[in-house]
Design a protein around this motif. Sequence first.
Motif, PDB file in Angstrom:
ATOM      1  N   GLU A 122       6.400  40.131  13.697  1.00 43.25           N
ATOM      2  CA  GLU A 122       5.207  39.391  14.074  1.00 43.25           C
ATOM      3  C   GLU A 122       5.195  39.313  15.601  1.00 43.25           C
ATOM      4  N   ARG A 123       4.044  39.467  16.219  1.00 40.51           N
ATOM      5  CA  ARG A 123       3.973  39.424  17.680  1.00 40.51           C
ATOM      6  C   ARG A 123       2.729  38.673  18.128  1.00 40.51           C
ATOM      7  N   ASP A 124       2.836  37.993  19.279  1.00 38.75           N
ATOM      8  CA  ASP A 124       1.637  37.506  19.941  1.00 38.75           C
ATOM      9  C   ASP A 124       0.993  38.720  20.607  1.00 38.75           C
ATOM     10  N   VAL A 125      -0.298  38.875  20.384  1.00 40.70           N
ATOM     11  CA  VAL A 125      -0.970  40.048  20.935  1.00 40.70           C
ATOM     12  C   VAL A 125      -0.843  40.091  22.459  1.00 40.70           C
ATOM     13  N   SER A 126      -0.916  38.917  23.085  1.00 38.78           N
ATOM     14  CA  SER A 126      -0.863  38.879  24.556  1.00 38.78           C
ATOM     15  C   SER A 126       0.513  39.280  25.087  1.00 38.78           C
ATOM     16  N   GLN A 127       1.524  39.233  24.209  1.00 34.56           N
ATOM     17  CA  GLN A 127       2.863  39.549  24.690  1.00 34.56           C
ATOM     18  C   GLN A 127       3.430  40.810  24.059  1.00 34.56           C
ATOM     19  N   SER A 128       2.535  41.647  23.545  1.00 34.96           N
ATOM     20  CA  SER A 128       3.023  42.866  22.927  1.00 34.96           C
ATOM     21  C   SER A 128       2.127  44.036  23.310  1.00 34.96           C
ATOM     22  N   THR A 129       2.448  45.180  22.793  1.00 35.32           N
ATOM     23  CA  THR A 129       1.637  46.366  23.050  1.00 35.32           C
ATOM     24  C   THR A 129       1.390  47.084  21.717  1.00 35.32           C
ATOM     25  N   GLN A 130       0.363  47.915  21.725  1.00 36.09           N
ATOM     26  CA  GLN A 130       0.078  48.696  20.519  1.00 36.09           C
ATOM     27  C   GLN A 130       1.256  49.593  20.166  1.00 36.09           C
ATOM     28  N   GLU A 131       1.944  50.080  21.197  1.00 41.32           N
ATOM     29  CA  GLU A 131       3.102  50.969  20.964  1.00 41.32           C
ATOM     30  C   GLU A 131       4.194  50.210  20.217  1.00 41.32           C
ATOM     31  N   GLU A 132       4.427  48.967  20.665  1.00 40.71           N
ATOM     32  CA  GLU A 132       5.492  48.182  20.035  1.00 40.71           C
ATOM     33  C   GLU A 132       5.148  47.897  18.567  1.00 40.71           C
ATOM     34  N   VAL A 133       3.886  47.545  18.314  1.00 44.66           N
ATOM     35  CA  VAL A 133       3.474  47.240  16.946  1.00 44.66           C
ATOM     36  C   VAL A 133       3.535  48.498  16.072  1.00 44.66           C
ATOM     37  N   LEU A 134       3.142  49.617  16.649  1.00 43.61           N
ATOM     38  CA  LEU A 134       3.207  50.878  15.920  1.00 43.61           C
ATOM     39  C   LEU A 134       4.653  51.190  15.518  1.00 43.61           C
ATOM     40  N   ARG A 135       5.573  50.899  16.427  1.00 49.74           N
ATOM     41  CA  ARG A 135       6.992  51.106  16.135  1.00 49.74           C
ATOM     42  C   ARG A 135       7.434  50.245  14.950  1.00 49.74           C
ATOM     43  N   LEU A 136       6.957  49.003  14.933  1.00 48.21           N
ATOM     44  CA  LEU A 136       7.289  48.110  13.816  1.00 48.21           C
ATOM     45  C   LEU A 136       6.739  48.646  12.501  1.00 48.21           C
ATOM     46  N   ILE A 137       5.512  49.166  12.558  1.00 45.42           N
ATOM     47  CA  ILE A 137       4.878  49.692  11.347  1.00 45.42           C
ATOM     48  C   ILE A 137       5.685  50.865  10.796  1.00 45.42           C
ATOM     49  N   VAL A 138       6.135  51.722  11.686  1.00 51.02           N
ATOM     50  CA  VAL A 138       6.818  52.943  11.267  1.00 51.02           C
ATOM     51  C   VAL A 138       8.286  52.699  10.936  1.00 51.02           C
ATOM     52  N   GLN A 139       8.953  51.934  11.805  1.00 49.27           N
ATOM     53  CA  GLN A 139      10.408  51.795  11.653  1.00 49.27           C
ATOM     54  C   GLN A 139      10.843  50.448  11.105  1.00 49.27           C
ATOM     55  N   GLY A 140       9.906  49.520  10.964  1.00 45.75           N
ATOM     56  CA  GLY A 140      10.299  48.170  10.569  1.00 45.75           C
ATOM     57  C   GLY A 140      11.083  47.533  11.693  1.00 45.75           C
ATOM     58  N   ASP A 141      11.972  46.633  11.342  1.00 48.51           N
ATOM     59  CA  ASP A 141      12.721  45.951  12.411  1.00 48.51           C
ATOM     60  C   ASP A 141      14.090  46.605  12.633  1.00 48.51           C
ATOM     61  N   ALA A 142      14.274  47.817  12.075  1.00 49.07           N
ATOM     62  CA  ALA A 142      15.571  48.498  12.202  1.00 49.07           C
ATOM     63  C   ALA A 142      15.986  48.625  13.666  1.00 49.07           C
ATOM     64  N   GLU A 143      15.034  49.042  14.483  1.00 49.50           N
ATOM     65  CA  GLU A 143      15.333  49.252  15.896  1.00 49.50           C
ATOM     66  C   GLU A 143      15.743  47.957  16.586  1.00 49.50           C
ATOM     67  N   GLU A 144      15.017  46.870  16.268  1.00 45.30           N
ATOM     68  CA  GLU A 144      15.347  45.571  16.875  1.00 45.30           C
ATOM     69  C   GLU A 144      16.775  45.176  16.539  1.00 45.30           C
ATOM     70  N   LYS A 145      17.140  45.434  15.270  1.00 43.53           N
ATOM     71  CA  LYS A 145      18.490  45.056  14.838  1.00 43.53           C
ATOM     72  C   LYS A 145      19.543  45.842  15.619  1.00 43.53           C
ATOM     73  N   THR A 146      19.275  47.161  15.829  1.00 40.00           N
ATOM     74  CA  THR A 146      20.264  47.938  16.574  1.00 40.00           C
ATOM     75  C   THR A 146      20.303  47.490  18.025  1.00 40.00           C
ATOM     76  N   GLN A 147      19.102  47.125  18.562  1.00 37.91           N
ATOM     77  CA  GLN A 147      19.065  46.654  19.955  1.00 37.91           C
ATOM     78  C   GLN A 147      19.833  45.353  20.106  1.00 37.91           C
ATOM     79  N   ALA A 148      19.765  44.538  19.056  1.00 33.68           N
ATOM     80  CA  ALA A 148      20.426  43.232  19.132  1.00 33.68           C
ATOM     81  C   ALA A 148      21.938  43.343  19.112  1.00 33.68           C
ATOM     82  N   LYS A 149      22.438  44.480  18.602  1.00 41.20           N
ATOM     83  CA  LYS A 149      23.885  44.649  18.484  1.00 41.20           C
ATOM     84  C   LYS A 149      24.558  44.780  19.856  1.00 41.20           C
TER      85      LYS A 149
END
Length: 243
Positions: free
Chosen positions: A216-243
Amino acid sequence: MRRINKTFGAVQALIDVDFKLQPGEILGLVGDNSAGKSTLMKILTGAYQRDSGDVLVAGKGTDFRSPHESREVGIEMIYQDFALCGNMDVGQNIFLGRWPRRGLFVDRKKMYSDAGEVLQRLKVDVNSVYQKVESLSGGRQQSVAIARAISFEPKVIILDEPTANLSVMATERLLETMLELKKHNVAQVIISHRLQDIFAVGDRVMVLKRGRHVGERDVSQSTQEEVLRLIVQGDAEEKTQAK
Ligand SMILES: Nc1ncnc2c1ncn2[C@@H]1O[C@H](COP(=O)(O)OP(=O)(O)OP(=O)(O)O)[C@@H](O)[C@H]1O
Ligand SMILES: [Mg+2]
């Protein structure tokens, strides 16, 4: 909506999905085909029944058995396939199921003048309220469905793929209408594959992937690219980034 689950036979359409909507908010609901977007909103309106989870409206637990019941509390959904009666005209469709009456008879004059008013207020370019809906283009039919929903003066409007059939001009008009409704504190959900529309008018965007809420994102604090990434990859990337 809290921890909503829904299965269709072997298909798990929704898995523990949480969903929140505030008055006056425009929420973009996105995700790939079959992600569960329409199903989640149909559960909110009572068109579908959930397997488990809670639905609260203004803090009160509800159990709508049909869209007629959710309409009573001000929830309107415009379906992906609009659900209009093609062989009836525009005026009849807008007031379907509640044609104004004078004694025993339908007050046709009032029905068409009221229909004309709603369309005008929406700046919808449906030329004639007497035209049969099946003779209108897909985009115009879409506009009639929206006019019908708005004529109930709902507090919540759910638009399922509203711009898929619309021209550039008609899309602009619809987005303007959404901003106008927002001023009147109407809460709106727009399901769309067109992220540019959501980023043009939305406050928040929520992503479903294979029945799960993945971000979930605030539109003012996100980009279409970021949302597209979520649609395609889910939160997998965020989880790896968090590691
Ligand atoms: N009435 C139904 N009967 C059986 N399966 C259904 C029904 N409605 C939805 N489904 C299934 O539930 C899943 C989610 O469907 P849903 O229509 O909610 O997806 P969606 O995110 O709206 O997709 P789209 O972007 O294609 O409209 C899909 O696998 C779909 O086949
Ligand atoms: Mg859908």
